[in-house]
Design an enzyme around this catalytic site. Structure first.
Site, PDB file in Angstrom:
ATOM      1  N   GLY A  75      48.746  52.797  26.366  1.00 42.46           N
ATOM      2  CA  GLY A  75      48.941  54.247  26.314  1.00 42.46           C
ATOM      3  C   GLY A  75      50.025  54.629  25.319  1.00 42.46           C
ATOM      4  O   GLY A  75      49.901  55.618  24.595  1.00 42.46           O
ATOM      5  N   ASN A 155      53.895  61.853  35.104  1.00 46.91           N
ATOM      6  CA  ASN A 155      53.934  60.546  35.758  1.00 46.91           C
ATOM      7  C   ASN A 155      54.961  60.437  36.876  1.00 46.91           C
ATOM      8  O   ASN A 155      54.862  59.559  37.714  1.00 46.91           O
ATOM      9  CB  ASN A 155      54.166  59.438  34.718  1.00 46.91           C
ATOM     10  CG  ASN A 155      55.303  59.757  33.775  1.00 46.91           C
ATOM     11  OD1 ASN A 155      55.312  60.796  33.120  1.00 46.91           O
ATOM     12  ND2 ASN A 155      56.269  58.876  33.712  1.00 46.91           N
ATOM     13  N   GLN A 183      47.996  59.468  33.160  1.00 46.70           N
ATOM     14  CA  GLN A 183      48.018  59.580  34.628  1.00 46.70           C
ATOM     15  C   GLN A 183      46.804  60.340  35.171  1.00 46.70           C
ATOM     16  O   GLN A 183      46.507  60.260  36.362  1.00 46.70           O
ATOM     17  CB  GLN A 183      49.287  60.306  35.089  1.00 46.70           C
ATOM     18  CG  GLN A 183      50.565  59.522  34.871  1.00 46.70           C
ATOM     19  CD  GLN A 183      50.701  58.313  35.789  1.00 46.70           C
ATOM     20  OE1 GLN A 183      50.062  58.224  36.838  1.00 46.70           O
ATOM     21  NE2 GLN A 183      51.527  57.369  35.394  1.00 46.70           N
ATOM     22  N   SER A 203      45.234  54.786  29.288  1.00 47.34           N
ATOM     23  CA  SER A 203      45.635  53.386  29.412  1.00 47.34           C
ATOM     24  C   SER A 203      44.970  52.782  30.643  1.00 47.34           C
ATOM     25  O   SER A 203      45.085  53.313  31.745  1.00 47.34           O
ATOM     26  CB  SER A 203      47.161  53.318  29.553  1.00 47.34           C
ATOM     27  OG  SER A 203      47.558  51.981  29.709  1.00 47.34           O
ATOM     28  N   ALA A 204      44.284  51.650  30.458  1.00 46.15           N
ATOM     29  CA  ALA A 204      43.446  51.098  31.528  1.00 46.15           C
ATOM     30  C   ALA A 204      44.228  50.686  32.772  1.00 46.15           C
ATOM     31  O   ALA A 204      43.710  50.792  33.890  1.00 46.15           O
ATOM     32  CB  ALA A 204      42.660  49.894  30.996  1.00 46.15           C
ATOM     33  N   HIS A 205      45.468  50.218  32.598  1.00 42.46           N
ATOM     34  CA  HIS A 205      46.172  49.675  33.774  1.00 42.46           C
ATOM     35  C   HIS A 205      46.627  50.755  34.752  1.00 42.46           C
ATOM     36  O   HIS A 205      47.167  50.453  35.816  1.00 42.46           O
ATOM     37  CB  HIS A 205      47.326  48.759  33.357  1.00 42.46           C
ATOM     38  CG  HIS A 205      48.569  49.442  32.873  1.00 42.46           C
ATOM     39  ND1 HIS A 205      49.622  49.718  33.707  1.00 42.46           N
ATOM     40  CD2 HIS A 205      48.933  49.887  31.648  1.00 42.46           C
ATOM     41  CE1 HIS A 205      50.595  50.295  33.005  1.00 42.46           C
ATOM     42  NE2 HIS A 205      50.193  50.419  31.750  1.00 42.46           N
ATOM     43  N   THR A 241      42.141  42.224  15.125  1.00 38.29           N
ATOM     44  CA  THR A 241      40.953  41.791  15.853  1.00 38.29           C
ATOM     45  C   THR A 241      40.926  42.414  17.241  1.00 38.29           C
ATOM     46  O   THR A 241      41.937  42.417  17.953  1.00 38.29           O
ATOM     47  CB  THR A 241      40.921  40.245  15.940  1.00 38.29           C
ATOM     48  OG1 THR A 241      40.886  39.749  14.610  1.00 38.29           O
ATOM     49  CG2 THR A 241      39.699  39.763  16.723  1.00 38.29           C
ATOM     50  N   CYS A 329      59.359  53.072  33.999  1.00 37.08           N
ATOM     51  CA  CYS A 329      59.963  52.931  32.671  1.00 37.08           C
ATOM     52  C   CYS A 329      61.459  53.183  32.713  1.00 37.08           C
ATOM     53  O   CYS A 329      62.200  52.720  31.863  1.00 37.08           O
ATOM     54  CB  CYS A 329      59.333  53.918  31.693  1.00 37.08           C
ATOM     55  SG  CYS A 329      57.598  54.137  31.963  1.00 37.08           S
TER      56      CYS A 329
HETATM   57  C1  LIG Z   1      52.181  54.711  31.772  1.00 38.63           C
HETATM   58  C2  LIG Z   1      52.212  55.903  30.900  1.00 38.63           C
HETATM   59  C3  LIG Z   1      52.228  55.793  29.500  1.00 38.63           C
HETATM   60  C4  LIG Z   1      52.329  54.465  28.807  1.00 38.63           C
HETATM   61  O1  LIG Z   1      51.185  53.681  28.952  1.00 38.63           O
HETATM   62  P1  LIG Z   1      51.307  52.099  28.675  1.00 38.63           P
HETATM   63  O2  LIG Z   1      49.908  51.625  28.659  1.00 38.63           O
HETATM   64  O3  LIG Z   1      52.086  51.540  29.814  1.00 38.63           O
HETATM   65  O4  LIG Z   1      51.995  51.942  27.370  1.00 38.63           O
HETATM   66  C5  LIG Z   1      52.195  56.940  28.747  1.00 38.63           C
HETATM   67  N1  LIG Z   1      52.145  58.145  29.328  1.00 38.63           N
HETATM   68  C6  LIG Z   1      52.127  58.298  30.663  1.00 38.63           C
HETATM   69  C7  LIG Z   1      52.027  59.663  31.244  1.00 38.63           C
HETATM   70  C8  LIG Z   1      52.167  57.181  31.493  1.00 38.63           C
HETATM   71  O5  LIG Z   1      52.169  57.342  32.821  1.00 38.63           O
END
Ligand SMILES: *Cc1c(COP(=O)(O)O)cnc(C)c1O
Length: 385
Positions: A75, A155, A183, A203-205, A241, A329
């Site tokens: 992300g 977040n 989020q 962001s997938a996680h 890649t 973070c």
């Molecule tokens: C977690 C998060 C990000 C960062 O994503 P990452 O994949 O961890 O770098 C950016 N913006 C928001 C709102 C987030 O919650």
């Protein structure tokens, strides 16, 4: 590694586990279909095909075209790429950018970097409920404004911004609109075309996919150059890649999350309501930060009067409960959360807030266990009230 007994995880805004179905689709791309997607023989073509299927899933989930989706490493990279590269390429049109005071640091610090390059950035105020002030946005638009970047959902406090209105304002003023939806994905239905969103980060996680894979949607009308110098991957916009297995993972994860949005919302809302109800019943002097309306269903952010969050988090951890103060973070820093100060908390309050974010695997017993444990700890350590 520390030995793990039973843990109750309530920090889904920090990250999520990877769903079995997601992992299962990813696995063949490590040892069997390991070909480089740029190679022309069969295992290369297989990888390429898998990427394009995933791209379609990501595009479909947000109403974008497949030619408008770029895979990134996270992300943070999507935010950096979108904000910096759109701004740089469009500087001839103007040098003014509008964002808000409570964006993720990936957005705030991208804007700070641009300020060093001669861009002017307006950081909009946020009201005490956790919403960007729309009149403030309207008043800050100038002839030189080229980009508005406002997050979809915050977040730390989970508040969901009025994206439709902001999108309209951007469109009427001929300004590009980016939203950090990291989020929001999986919690709200997004249609980038209907909502006038020109660029979006994910962001997938954060939605039960793997770490280390993100995506950027960028409307095909927008010019920008590659962030990374190198080969011709991702239509010359993101060299390197492709992370094939992870790309397959983000595709499957967004497909599952999008299908499940309404059910997921209902489930998490029930857990949150139960949590707030039990907590306020058992523990006096709780304050909830941010509006409970228009909020991510799994998010509760609170202050408990007379409680030091560092001590509380430590004791919750000893009881196998994983939650965070502010956001992941910021958790190693002494500085108070910029999100919480932006909605009017003082330094002390902002340092001592605690965030619970429920998710897929949580149930009512988890919620009750958390409240009971919290109640016991508070009785032991409360300094007043
Ligand atoms: C977690 C998060 C990000 C960062 O994503 P990452 O994949 O961890 O770098 C950016 N913006 C928001 C709102 C987030 O919650």
């Amino acid at each position: 590694m520390d030995k793990i007994n039973k843990i109750i995880y309530a920090d889904h805004s920090a990250t999520t586990y990877v769903k079995d179905e997601v992992l299962k689709e990813m696995l063949p791309y490590f040892c069997d279909f390991y070909g480089n997607p740029s190679s022309t023989y069969i295992i290369g073509r297989n990888s390429k095909r898998a990427i394009e299927i995933a791209r379609k899933k990501v595009a479909d989930a947000i109403g974008a075209g497949t030619d408008e989706i770029y895979f990134t490493s996270c992300g943070t990279e999507s935010d950096n790429m979108i904000i910096k590269q759109i701004a740089r390429k469009n500087k001839y049109r103007g040098n003014h950018i509008i964002t808000s005071k409570f964006e993720h640091l990936a957005v705030i610090n991208s804007c700070k970097d641009l300020e060093k390059e001669g861009f002017e950035v307006t950081y909009l105020d946020v009201d005490s409920n956790g919403f960007v002030k729309i009149d403030n946005l309207l008043n800050s638009i100038k002839d030189t404004t080229i980009l508005i970047s406002i997050m979809y959902a915050n977040n730390e406090i989970g508040t969901i911004q009025d994206i439709n209105t902001i999108g309209n304002i951007a469109r009427m003023n001929n300004i590009y609109f980016h939203t950090d939806a990291v989020q929001a994905i999986g919690n709200v239905k997004i249609d980038v075309k209907a909502q006038n969103i020109d660029a979006l980060s994910m962001s997938a996680h954060k939605f039960y996919g793997p770490k280390g894979i993100g995506a950027a949607y960028i409307n095909k009308k927008i010019n920008f150059d590659s962030f990374m110098s190198g080969g011709h991957q991702e239509k010359n916009k993101r060299a390197g890649t492709e992370n094939v297995a992870n790309i397959v993972g983000i595709g499957k994860a967004i497909e599952l999350s999008n299908k499940n949005v309404y059910e997921y919302n209902r489930k998490l809302l029930n857990l949150r309501n139960l949590f707030i109800c039990k907590l306020t019943e058992k523990v006096p002097c709780i304050r909830i930060n941010g509006s409970l309306e228009n909020r991510l269903p799994g998010n509760v952010n609170i202050n408990i009067q007379g409680i030091d969050s560092q001590v509380l988090l430590l004791m919750l951890d000893m009881n196998g409960i994983c939650v965070s103060g502010g956001s992941a973070c910021n958790s190693n820093e002494k500085t108070p959360s910029h999100v919480l100060t932006s909605i009017g908390l003082n330094t002390f309050e902002a340092q001592n807030a605690i965030r619970f974010t429920f998710g897929e695997e949580n149930n009512e017993q988890d919620v009750i266990y958390i409240v009971d444990t919290l109640c016991d700890i508070v009785k032991k350590i409360r300094m007043c009230c």
